[in-house]
Write an enzyme that holds these catalytic residues in place. Structure first.
Site, PDB file in Angstrom:
ATOM      1  N   ASP A  13       0.648  -1.204  -0.160  1.00 37.84           N
ATOM      2  CA  ASP A  13      -0.041   0.090  -0.115  1.00 37.84           C
ATOM      3  C   ASP A  13       0.896   1.033   0.056  1.00 37.84           C
ATOM      4  OD1 ASP A  13      -2.230  -1.700   0.336  1.00 37.84           O
ATOM      5  OD2 ASP A  13      -1.742  -1.809   2.441  1.00 37.84           O
ATOM      6  N   GLU A  14       2.068   1.422  -0.763  1.00 39.56           N
ATOM      7  CA  GLU A  14       2.775   2.548  -0.608  1.00 39.56           C
ATOM      8  C   GLU A  14       2.446   3.420  -1.972  1.00 39.56           C
ATOM      9  OE1 GLU A  14       4.022  -0.723  -1.172  1.00 39.56           O
ATOM     10  OE2 GLU A  14       5.226  -1.124   0.558  1.00 39.56           O
ATOM     11  N   GLY A  15       1.539   3.032  -2.551  1.00 47.45           N
ATOM     12  CA  GLY A  15       1.076   4.011  -3.562  1.00 47.45           C
ATOM     13  C   GLY A  15       1.826   3.665  -4.889  1.00 47.45           C
ATOM     14  N   LYS A  18       0.080   4.463  -8.447  1.00 41.26           N
ATOM     15  CA  LYS A  18       0.191   5.734  -9.213  1.00 41.26           C
ATOM     16  C   LYS A  18       1.279   5.780  -9.848  1.00 41.26           C
ATOM     17  CE  LYS A  18       0.723  10.544  -8.483  1.00 41.26           C
ATOM     18  NZ  LYS A  18       0.769  11.720  -7.855  1.00 41.26           N
ATOM     19  N   ALA A  39      -3.866  -8.034  -3.837  1.00 41.22           N
ATOM     20  CA  ALA A  39      -3.383  -6.643  -3.956  1.00 41.22           C
ATOM     21  C   ALA A  39      -4.510  -5.981  -4.522  1.00 41.22           C
ATOM     22  CB  ALA A  39      -2.404  -6.529  -5.107  1.00 41.22           C
ATOM     23  N   HIS A  41      -5.202  -2.025  -6.950  1.00 44.00           N
ATOM     24  CA  HIS A  41      -5.181  -0.619  -7.097  1.00 44.00           C
ATOM     25  C   HIS A  41      -6.296   0.071  -7.694  1.00 44.00           C
ATOM     26  CE1 HIS A  41      -3.162  -3.403 -10.068  1.00 44.00           C
ATOM     27  NE2 HIS A  41      -3.930  -2.712 -11.012  1.00 44.00           N
ATOM     28  N   ARG A 144       3.260 -29.350  -5.543  1.00 43.63           N
ATOM     29  CA  ARG A 144       3.363 -29.792  -6.569  1.00 43.63           C
ATOM     30  C   ARG A 144       1.746 -30.619  -7.262  1.00 43.63           C
ATOM     31  NH1 ARG A 144       9.028 -32.365  -5.667  1.00 43.63           N
ATOM     32  NH2 ARG A 144       7.890 -32.369  -3.574  1.00 43.63           N
ATOM     33  N   GLN A 225       2.442  -6.123  -3.151  1.00 43.18           N
ATOM     34  CA  GLN A 225       2.496  -6.042  -1.682  1.00 43.18           C
ATOM     35  C   GLN A 225       3.905  -5.160  -1.393  1.00 43.18           C
ATOM     36  OE1 GLN A 225       1.686  -9.428  -2.949  1.00 43.18           O
ATOM     37  NE2 GLN A 225      -0.408  -8.737  -2.552  1.00 43.18           N
ATOM     38  N   ARG A 305      -9.068  -0.739   8.071  1.00 41.16           N
ATOM     39  CA  ARG A 305      -8.472   0.543   8.334  1.00 41.16           C
ATOM     40  C   ARG A 305      -7.123   0.274   8.685  1.00 41.16           C
ATOM     41  NH1 ARG A 305     -10.028   5.163  11.837  1.00 41.16           N
ATOM     42  NH2 ARG A 305      -8.494   5.631  13.118  1.00 41.16           N
ATOM     43  N   SER A 414       5.307  12.496  -4.913  1.00 40.59           N
ATOM     44  CA  SER A 414       4.038  12.195  -5.183  1.00 40.59           C
ATOM     45  C   SER A 414       3.355  13.113  -3.835  1.00 40.59           C
ATOM     46  CB  SER A 414       3.336  10.871  -5.453  1.00 40.59           C
ATOM     47  OG  SER A 414       2.007  10.782  -5.255  1.00 40.59           O
TER      48      SER A 414
HETATM   49  P1  IMP Z   1      -2.738 -12.915   2.366  1.00 39.95           P
HETATM   50  O1  IMP Z   1      -1.593 -12.161   1.275  1.00 39.95           O
HETATM   51  O2  IMP Z   1      -4.214 -12.691   1.685  1.00 39.95           O
HETATM   52  O3  IMP Z   1      -2.143 -14.088   2.582  1.00 39.95           O
HETATM   53  O4  IMP Z   1      -2.465 -11.905   3.348  1.00 39.95           O
HETATM   54  C1  IMP Z   1      -1.191 -12.147   4.090  1.00 39.95           C
HETATM   55  C2  IMP Z   1      -0.911 -10.831   4.877  1.00 39.95           C
HETATM   56  O5  IMP Z   1      -0.343  -9.844   3.601  1.00 39.95           O
HETATM   57  C3  IMP Z   1      -2.071  -9.855   5.752  1.00 39.95           C
HETATM   58  O6  IMP Z   1      -1.336  -9.156   6.754  1.00 39.95           O
HETATM   59  C4  IMP Z   1      -2.493  -9.243   4.396  1.00 39.95           C
HETATM   60  O7  IMP Z   1      -3.044  -7.802   5.109  1.00 39.95           O
HETATM   61  C5  IMP Z   1      -1.217  -8.902   3.805  1.00 39.95           C
HETATM   62  N1  IMP Z   1      -1.459  -8.221   2.484  1.00 39.95           N
HETATM   63  C6  IMP Z   1      -1.680  -8.909   1.162  1.00 39.95           C
HETATM   64  N2  IMP Z   1      -1.702  -8.306   0.127  1.00 39.95           N
HETATM   65  C7  IMP Z   1      -1.253  -7.120   0.658  1.00 39.95           C
HETATM   66  C8  IMP Z   1      -1.305  -5.747  -0.163  1.00 39.95           C
HETATM   67  O8  IMP Z   1      -1.680  -5.529  -1.250  1.00 39.95           O
HETATM   68  N3  IMP Z   1      -1.162  -4.642   0.730  1.00 39.95           N
HETATM   69  C9  IMP Z   1      -0.968  -4.744   2.081  1.00 39.95           C
HETATM   70  N4  IMP Z   1      -1.299  -5.761   2.726  1.00 39.95           N
HETATM   71  C10 IMP Z   1      -1.302  -6.785   2.105  1.00 39.95           C
END
Ligand code: IMP
Length: 433
Positions: A13-15, A18, A39, A41, A144, A225, A305, A414
């Site tokens: 969630d760093e942005g 964008k 993920a 966006h 596998r 991520q 949140r 940004s």
């Molecule tokens: P999973 O990827 O659904 O297995 O979740 C594992 C951890 O990664 C949890 O803490 C999620 O909130 C976090 N997570 C997965 N994808 C994202 C993302 O795109 N942004 C922020 N946190 C993420």
């Protein structure tokens, strides 16, 4: 030829979206290489917001090819849903602008069921996953027994694999997780049907990238991520199940490391985290609430949140090493306007000693106290600033200190969600402003 990788340096969630959107203008192909629909966006299409979880944001740019690499885990229902939603908003999606790697692993209904039931069973100890079946799908890949995109185009293979898997998964779901069993017929039929629709998009993405490179095309690799959610290098076990680090652009897209020219790390001007897990600079106070509200810090995938805190340079320095970053982009700087003082964590103190890298042991990490430097804040609204010179002196000081602590240049700053709310100091593709 220049190929650029964009990665997250914190907990996601760093942005990145964008910056990726902005850099897409300079690229011919946009490639995702890991993760899945965990993920998210936000895309603005003809003034309307759409959240995409799988399709790279490059899809909105005419003439750009978007590729989903083998390193992803793909929920075909979500992919088809996104394709439909974008089409309904006037975005053309055809095999001409979208490909899915034949080797990408497919998220099945039992992956989602296991993810949710496991989290439920963990109670207070849950990881806070997105519940999309990401982890269980990657588990099957490594074990596998996974089902790949190509299998969806071969009825016999698909049928056999679902049967074998369901036998084991249903036992696990009912006997261990106290959950409901899943039905073979409906899964087979729906995946076969989705496979037929997706067939024209299922390609050898690695070969496609090679051909593009030979033609001198520019490629943008879009990470998902963040580095500290990396299954190897993150705050294990509070991590995702893939490797968001830049090196995965190679294994997750099917190219060699010699093809990567520039790695840009996205650094949000403060830190956030969704889900559980350690967070040394977390602010459980008014300042944390101020950042959360001004930054609209809610998860794009789950709406949760986000936890907020000061910028942690220990995390960023680890990311510079783990990704081999050439430059960083600072995002959401405008969110910090109005704070009297701004803190940067420069090191941790652990049992009376200073440490400059995040310890692997969660017990040791939980004893780490951030060592802060305090800088003056700024009052001015900087969201309409378009050049370095226009920035308030205190903002420049904050940025210069981040750059000094990083030891690598800042390429992009940004100051708001819109494309034009950007200060480009050095474009990773062109080297120019
Ligand atoms: P999973 O990827 O659904 O297995 O979740 C594992 C951890 O990664 C949890 O803490 C999620 O909130 C976090 N997570 C997965 N994808 C994202 C993302 O795109 N942004 C922020 N946190 C993420």
């Amino acid at each position: 030829m220049t190929n650029v990788v964009v990665v997250g340096t914190q907990w996601g969630d760093e942005g990145k979206g964008k910056v990726v959107d902005m850099l897409t203008e300079y690229a011919d192909l946009v490639v995702r290489y890991q993760g899945g629909n965990n993920a998210g966006h936000t895309l603005v299409v003809n003034g309307e917001q759409t959240i995409c979880h799988l399709i790279p944001s490059g899809i909105l740019h005419k003439g750009k090819r978007c590729l989903i690499g083998n390193g992803l885990v793909v929920d075909p229902e979500v992919l088809l849903g996104e394709m439909e939603e974008l089409r309904s908003k006037g975005v053309e999606i055809t095999p001409e602008n979208l490909s899915l790697s034949e080797k990408a692993h497919i998220i099945m209904p039992y992956h989602r069921a296991i993810d949710l039931a496991r989290e439920e069973a963990k109670g207070k100890k849950k990881l806070g996953t997105t519940g999309r079946g990401i982890g269980p799908c990657y588990e099957d890949k490594v074990a596998r027994v996974g089902i790949r995109a190509i299998d969806m185009t071969e009825p016999d293979t698909l049928s056999e694999k679902i049967k074998v898997n369901l036998e084991e998964k249903n036992f696990y779901l009912t006997e261990f997780l106290n959950s409901e069993p899943l039905d073979y017929d409906s899964i087979y039929e729906s995946y076969l049907r989705m496979g037929e629709i997706l067939k024209p998009y299922i390609r050898d993405v690695s070969l496609e990238i090679e051909k593009a490179i030979l033609k001198g095309k520019r490629i943008l690799f879009e990470g998902a991520q963040g580095t500290h959610l990396d299954v190897d290098h993150g705050t294990y076990p509070y991590v995702t199940s893939s490797n968001p680090v830049a090196g995965t652009a190679c294994s997750g897209a099917g190219i060699g490391p010699d093809k990567l020219n520039h790695i840009n790390g996205i650094v949000k001007a403060y830190t956030t985290r969704v889900g559980a897990g350690p967070f040394p600079t977390e602010l459980n106070d008014e300042t944390g609430d101020y950042i959360q509200e001004r930054g609209a810090e809610f998860g794009a995938t789950t709406g949760r949140r986000r936890r907020c805190g000061w910028l942690d340079m220990v995390l960023i320095k680890d990311s510079i090493r783990l990704n081999g970053l050439n430059s960083i982009s600072i995002t959401k700087l405008d969110v910090l306007s109005g704070l009297k003082k701004i803190k940067i964590c420069v090191e941790y103190e652990l049992d009376g000693e200073r440490v400059g890298s995040r310890p692997a042991s969660l017990k040791r990490l939980s004893r780490c106290k951030p060592v802060y430097e305090e800088l003056p804040g700024w009052d001015q609204d900087i969201s309409s600033v378009r050049s370095w010179d226009e920035l308030p002196d205190e903002t420049k000081r904050y940025l210069l200190r981040i750059q000094e602590l990083s030891g690598i240049p800042i390429s992009i700053v940004s100051v708001g969600p819109m494309r034009e709310q950007t200060i480009i100091l050095s474009n990773p593709f062109t080297g120019g402003p």
